[in-house]
Design a protein around this motif. Structure first.
Motif: not given
Length: 336
Positions: A11-14, A16-17, A76-77, A307-308
């Motif tokens: 979750f840290s790597k992602l 919130g995206e 959700d994020e 951001t990605h």
């Protein structure tokens, strides 16, 4: 809670995206275009496919606990809270490997059976009940023993290499004990996950993933040290079968549109293949679609925006297609 720390790390790597289900698909090794992109975008390749047997029910229970503990917020994020970040501070990143995760289950069975064979051979015990009943694995092990020069030589080599590996690995003693306790040998049976949990005061799920980390490291150790025993590590295919076929046509000199026509597939499908190929084979050039200079431009904007998200990137770079943006992000780890 080791497995929950793995989820926190994902979750840290992602950042919130992605949704709360994204780590599930990464851990399961789902070979979809989205998941294969994500593991490279968010530098989570080593987690891909470490839990093909993970059920949605178990996963959701673990995620729900993260929310209950207020380690993660916003379903959700999902992002880590300060409490979640503190929980992650003690986490030691596991030794999983993208190159071996897909064959880890088969590798484990070979290690368990060959260790049993070696232990009983060294104790001069001719008959015993095999710990692995899978006939394919049994045939594989017989073939590998033949390649290694017979049972006596294999037994000595395996005993030596396991001992050397356990001495050199930097993993905690608890993890080494899990590995050893799982092995079946002369007059000793490998423990179940429940038994391991009771023996070491661990949740069975945490014991399982610590064990898999050491197993993955062992496979990598054998390959990197060019050990004769490395033949017991199954060959891994990093690409999906359909993407591999697209790569074959591409290396023959056919361009994107020609491949779509030859394979009678939608261009969107071939786009997914190219992004997958770019992630797995960063050495390949796709200059007819995107030059390295263009890749750098896209990655520079990505870094500025932090951001990605394709939508955010497209707003800043409207002259690029979503396909080009995806391809640039897939190649992003090797273009500075």
């Amino acid at each position: 809670m080791y497995f929950q720390q793995i989820l926190l790390d994902l979750f840290s790597k992602l950042n919130g995206e992605r949704s709360s289900m994204a780590p599930y698909y990464i851990l399961r090794g789902k070979k979809s275009g989205q998941t294969l992109q994500d593991i490279h975008y968010y530098q989570a390749t080593f987690y891909f496919g470490i839990a093909p047997d993970l059920t949605k029910e178990v996963y959701q229970q673990e995620v729900d606990q993260l929310f209950t503990n207020y380690w993660v917020t916003n379903e959700d994020e999902p992002k880590l809270t300060q409490r979640g970040q503190r929980e992650l501070e003690s986490f030691i990143e596991p030794m999983y490997s993208y190159a071996t995760n897909s064959v880890l289950g088969e590798f484990e069975k070979r290690v368990l059976l060959l260790t049993q064979v070696a232990s009983n051979r060294l104790a001069h015990i001719p008959t015993y009940y095999p710990v692995i009943l899978d006939e394919i694995i049994q045939r594989d092990c017989k073939r590998l023993i033949h390649l290694l020069g017979g049972v006596d030589k294999t037994s000595l080599q395996l005993k030596t290499v396991i001992g050397e590996f356990l001495e050199k690995t930097g993993q905690q003693e608890e993890v080494k004990m899990i590995f050893v306790y799982r092995l079946t040998g002369y007059e000793s049976a490998g423990l179940t996950w429940t038994q391991l949990g009771e023996q070491l005061n661990l949740r069975p799920l945490d014991a399982l993933f610590k064990y898999r980390s050491l197993l993955a490291e062992f496979a990598t150790y054998l390959l990197q040290n060019e050990s004769e025993i490395a033949v017991i590590v199954p060959k891994s295919e990093l690409l999906t079968e359909t993407a591999r076929k697209t790569l074959e046509w591409y290396t023959k000199g056919h361009n994107f549109h020609e491949i779509a026509s030859i394979r009678r597939l939608k261009e969107s499908t071939i786009e997914d293949h190219f992004v997958e190929i770019a992630s797995a084979r960063p050495d390949l050039s796709f200059n007819e679609i995107l030059t390295e200079e263009q890749v750098r431009e896209i990655l520079c904007v990505r870094k500025e925006l932090d951001t990605h998200k394709l939508k955010s990137l497209r707003e800043q770079l409207p002259h690029y297609s979503y396909f080009q943006l995806r391809l640039a992000l897939a190649k992003g780890e090797i273009i500075s």
